[in-house]
Motif scaffolding. Sequence first.
Motif, mmCIF file in Angstrom:
data_model
loop_
_atom_site.group_PDB
_atom_site.id
_atom_site.type_symbol
_atom_site.label_atom_id
_atom_site.label_comp_id
_atom_site.label_asym_id
_atom_site.label_seq_id
_atom_site.Cartn_x
_atom_site.Cartn_y
_atom_site.Cartn_z
ATOM 1 N N ASP A 89 0.588 22.314 40.426
ATOM 2 C CA ASP A 89 1.690 24.138 39.810
ATOM 3 C C ASP A 89 1.420 24.893 40.678
ATOM 4 O OD1 ASP A 89 2.803 21.928 37.263
ATOM 5 O OD2 ASP A 89 3.391 21.605 39.452
ATOM 6 N N THR A 90 0.078 25.164 40.531
ATOM 7 C CA THR A 90 -0.773 26.415 41.563
ATOM 8 C C THR A 90 0.407 27.223 42.379
ATOM 9 O OG1 THR A 90 -2.366 26.721 39.939
ATOM 10 C CG2 THR A 90 -2.438 27.399 41.710
ATOM 11 N N ALA A 91 0.910 28.370 42.302
ATOM 12 C CA ALA A 91 1.408 28.630 43.724
ATOM 13 C C ALA A 91 2.444 29.932 43.174
ATOM 14 C CB ALA A 91 2.389 27.509 43.856
ATOM 15 N N ILE A 92 2.744 30.646 44.176
ATOM 16 C CA ILE A 92 3.559 32.127 44.142
ATOM 17 C C ILE A 92 4.861 31.603 43.595
ATOM 18 C CG2 ILE A 92 4.039 33.937 45.211
ATOM 19 C CD1 ILE A 92 2.010 33.711 46.421
ATOM 20 N N TYR A 93 5.312 31.018 42.780
ATOM 21 C CA TYR A 93 6.632 31.159 42.570
ATOM 22 C C TYR A 93 7.817 32.016 42.621
ATOM 23 C CZ TYR A 93 4.956 27.048 40.345
ATOM 24 O OH TYR A 93 4.383 25.967 39.894
#
Length: 113
Positions: A89-93
């Motif tokens: 789920d690691t990301a820029i949202y």
Amino acid sequence: QVQLVESGGGLVQPGGSLKLSCVASGTIFSRYAMAWYRQAPGKQREWVAQITSGFITYYEDSVKGRFTISRDNAKNTGYLQMNSLKPEDTAIYYCKILSFGSWGLGTQVTVSS
């Protein structure tokens, strides 16, 4: 001009939770569907979830049962509650009002032990 400001990201351990917020201005927020997207390093931006003006929700398969999208029209704010977070789920949202082309700067979510 629509402006969007995301917040609430951070570093969390696997299995943890975060709640993202998206404050919108420059439009009548309640009239439009809004969505959350994310972009992981080296990958294309992908759709995560959306909520219609009538509060109907849709989710990408990998987040179903873990993420909950919601909105508070009185505050011109959308939310993404993220539970049982995984390293993937690691990301820029980013949030987006679907009838407009504007993007905010996003908020970084990092899931790591």
